[in-house]
Motif scaffolding. Structure first.
Motif, PDB file in Angstrom:
ATOM      1  N   GLN A  23      23.625  17.630   5.967  1.00  0.00           N
ATOM      2  CA  GLN A  23      23.556  17.744   4.455  1.00  0.00           C
ATOM      3  C   GLN A  23      23.350  19.393   4.286  1.00  0.00           C
ATOM      4  O   GLN A  23      23.704  20.033   3.112  1.00  0.00           O
ATOM      5  CB  GLN A  23      22.059  16.904   4.114  1.00  0.00           C
ATOM      6  N   THR A  24      22.566  20.063   5.143  1.00  0.00           N
ATOM      7  CA  THR A  24      22.381  21.727   4.974  1.00  0.00           C
ATOM      8  C   THR A  24      23.615  22.114   4.852  1.00  0.00           C
ATOM      9  O   THR A  24      23.795  22.971   4.112  1.00  0.00           O
ATOM     10  CB  THR A  24      21.468  22.038   6.145  1.00  0.00           C
ATOM     11  N   VAL A  25      24.718  21.684   5.673  1.00  0.00           N
ATOM     12  CA  VAL A  25      25.996  22.443   5.851  1.00  0.00           C
ATOM     13  C   VAL A  25      26.654  22.300   4.542  1.00  0.00           C
ATOM     14  O   VAL A  25      27.327  23.153   3.861  1.00  0.00           O
ATOM     15  CB  VAL A  25      27.022  22.069   7.006  1.00  0.00           C
ATOM     16  N   ILE A  26      26.655  21.149   4.045  1.00  0.00           N
ATOM     17  CA  ILE A  26      27.342  20.678   2.810  1.00  0.00           C
ATOM     18  C   ILE A  26      26.843  21.406   1.781  1.00  0.00           C
ATOM     19  O   ILE A  26      27.537  21.979   0.792  1.00  0.00           O
ATOM     20  CB  ILE A  26      27.144  18.984   2.441  1.00  0.00           C
ATOM     21  N   ARG A  27      25.373  21.656   1.522  1.00  0.00           N
ATOM     22  CA  ARG A  27      24.835  22.324   0.507  1.00  0.00           C
ATOM     23  C   ARG A  27      25.103  23.948   0.760  1.00  0.00           C
ATOM     24  O   ARG A  27      25.507  24.387  -0.448  1.00  0.00           O
ATOM     25  CB  ARG A  27      23.195  22.501   0.731  1.00  0.00           C
ATOM     26  N   ARG A  28      25.238  24.554   1.882  1.00  0.00           N
ATOM     27  CA  ARG A  28      25.634  25.525   2.151  1.00  0.00           C
ATOM     28  C   ARG A  28      27.122  26.027   1.761  1.00  0.00           C
ATOM     29  O   ARG A  28      27.525  26.858   0.907  1.00  0.00           O
ATOM     30  CB  ARG A  28      25.658  26.140   3.652  1.00  0.00           C
ATOM     31  N   LEU A  29      27.866  25.055   1.780  1.00  0.00           N
ATOM     32  CA  LEU A  29      29.353  25.237   1.534  1.00  0.00           C
ATOM     33  C   LEU A  29      29.367  25.135   0.021  1.00  0.00           C
ATOM     34  O   LEU A  29      30.356  25.681  -0.571  1.00  0.00           O
ATOM     35  CB  LEU A  29      30.211  24.111   2.233  1.00  0.00           C
ATOM     36  N   ARG A  30      28.615  24.213  -0.649  1.00  0.00           N
ATOM     37  CA  ARG A  30      28.731  24.111  -2.131  1.00  0.00           C
ATOM     38  C   ARG A  30      28.348  25.477  -2.701  1.00  0.00           C
ATOM     39  O   ARG A  30      28.840  25.803  -3.835  1.00  0.00           O
ATOM     40  CB  ARG A  30      27.821  22.993  -2.677  1.00  0.00           C
ATOM     41  N   VAL A  31      27.267  26.066  -2.282  1.00  0.00           N
ATOM     42  CA  VAL A  31      26.769  27.381  -2.759  1.00  0.00           C
ATOM     43  C   VAL A  31      27.980  28.424  -2.497  1.00  0.00           C
ATOM     44  O   VAL A  31      28.104  29.227  -3.590  1.00  0.00           O
ATOM     45  CB  VAL A  31      25.473  27.709  -1.928  1.00  0.00           C
ATOM     46  N   LEU A  32      28.639  28.422  -1.548  1.00  0.00           N
ATOM     47  CA  LEU A  32      29.522  29.356  -1.120  1.00  0.00           C
ATOM     48  C   LEU A  32      30.765  29.094  -2.228  1.00  0.00           C
ATOM     49  O   LEU A  32      31.275  30.135  -2.877  1.00  0.00           O
ATOM     50  CB  LEU A  32      29.920  29.292   0.437  1.00  0.00           C
ATOM     51  N   PHE A  33      31.166  27.980  -2.321  1.00  0.00           N
ATOM     52  CA  PHE A  33      32.400  27.350  -3.210  1.00  0.00           C
ATOM     53  C   PHE A  33      32.145  27.961  -4.543  1.00  0.00           C
ATOM     54  O   PHE A  33      32.614  28.529  -5.414  1.00  0.00           O
ATOM     55  CB  PHE A  33      32.778  26.169  -3.073  1.00  0.00           C
ATOM     56  N   ARG A  34      30.822  27.667  -4.937  1.00  0.00           N
ATOM     57  CA  ARG A  34      30.356  27.855  -6.414  1.00  0.00           C
ATOM     58  C   ARG A  34      30.093  29.131  -6.716  1.00  0.00           C
ATOM     59  O   ARG A  34      30.630  29.939  -7.846  1.00  0.00           O
ATOM     60  CB  ARG A  34      29.052  27.081  -6.720  1.00  0.00           C
ATOM     61  N   ALA A  35      29.735  30.059  -5.709  1.00  0.00           N
ATOM     62  CA  ALA A  35      29.694  31.797  -5.948  1.00  0.00           C
ATOM     63  C   ALA A  35      30.947  32.044  -6.065  1.00  0.00           C
ATOM     64  O   ALA A  35      31.233  32.864  -6.841  1.00  0.00           O
ATOM     65  CB  ALA A  35      28.934  32.240  -4.785  1.00  0.00           C
ATOM     66  N   LEU A  36      32.014  31.632  -5.271  1.00  0.00           N
ATOM     67  CA  LEU A  36      33.336  32.303  -5.387  1.00  0.00           C
ATOM     68  C   LEU A  36      34.057  31.836  -6.792  1.00  0.00           C
ATOM     69  O   LEU A  36      34.614  32.585  -7.274  1.00  0.00           O
ATOM     70  CB  LEU A  36      34.304  31.720  -4.094  1.00  0.00           C
ATOM     71  N   GLN A  37      33.660  30.504  -7.078  1.00  0.00           N
ATOM     72  CA  GLN A  37      34.335  30.042  -8.356  1.00  0.00           C
ATOM     73  C   GLN A  37      33.788  30.833  -9.598  1.00  0.00           C
ATOM     74  O   GLN A  37      34.421  31.189 -10.518  1.00  0.00           O
ATOM     75  CB  GLN A  37      34.109  28.426  -8.587  1.00  0.00           C
ATOM     76  N   GLY A  38      32.243  30.931  -9.572  1.00  0.00           N
ATOM     77  CA  GLY A  38      31.612  31.529 -10.574  1.00  0.00           C
ATOM     78  C   GLY A  38      32.219  33.084 -10.615  1.00  0.00           C
ATOM     79  O   GLY A  38      32.279  33.595 -11.681  1.00  0.00           O
TER      80      GLY A  38
END
Length: 171
Positions: A23-38
């Motif tokens: 779950q921590t890895v999934i959250r970190r990947l989401r943070v990374l992807f959303r930062a790149l998308q934003g």
């Protein structure tokens, strides 16, 4: 119960099990992807070009006369994808292609004055930021990340190695 921080992981004093780590890895990947998308969305809104196009323009500006093949290697994309992206930049008047020397097959790339003015006010492209951050990682962390992502892709049975050469969004 204390919640894990998406950047730092489990709360202090806790010993995470495999499910919590996943779950921590999934959250970190989401943070990374959303930062790149934003970041990409802001670039598109502010500059009128995609983040990938901006990154290409930055590379051409940093090394005037770059070839299409060299640019595609720097961006980790297929040469035909780079060529399509360059068509769009050229239509917007941000980039010029020139043939020089005896071998007229070799095309050299240059940022136009309009392209250079755009770069004067543009933020760093998202992919460039990711590249910069990865290069700033300690060698051991980068090696572990590379190995871990390779293992993940193998388990997911992701057979298309060429997928890395295609852009995530339409350019």
């Amino acid at each position: 119960m204390a919640q894990p921080n998406p950047r730092t992981g489990p709360a202090p004093g806790t010993s995470p099990g495999p499910e919590a780590r996943v779950q921590t890895v999934i959250r970190r990947l989401r943070v990374l992807f959303r930062a790149l998308q934003g970041h990409s969305r802001r670039i598109q809104e502010d500059c009128g070009v995609s983040a990938a196009q901006l990154w290409a323009l930055w590379e051409v500006h940093l090394e005037p006369g770059l070839s299409v093949g060299d640019l595609s290697q720097r961006l980790s994309i297929h040469a035909s994808t780079a060529s399509n992206m360059l068509d769009k930049l050229e239509r917007k008047g941000l980039l010029a292609r020139r043939r020089a020397g005896r071998d007229q097959r070799v095309v050299r790339l240059y940022a136009t004055p309009t392209g250079r003015r755009l770069l004067d006010t543009a933020p760093a492209p998202a992919q460039g930021e990711l590249n910069r951050a990865l290069q700033a990682l300690p060698r051991e962390s980068l090696t572990a990340l590379e190995r871990g992502l390779g293992d993940l892709l193998e388990i997911m049975e992701t057979p298309d190695e060429r997928a890395a050469l295609r852009p995530i969004t339409d350019d």
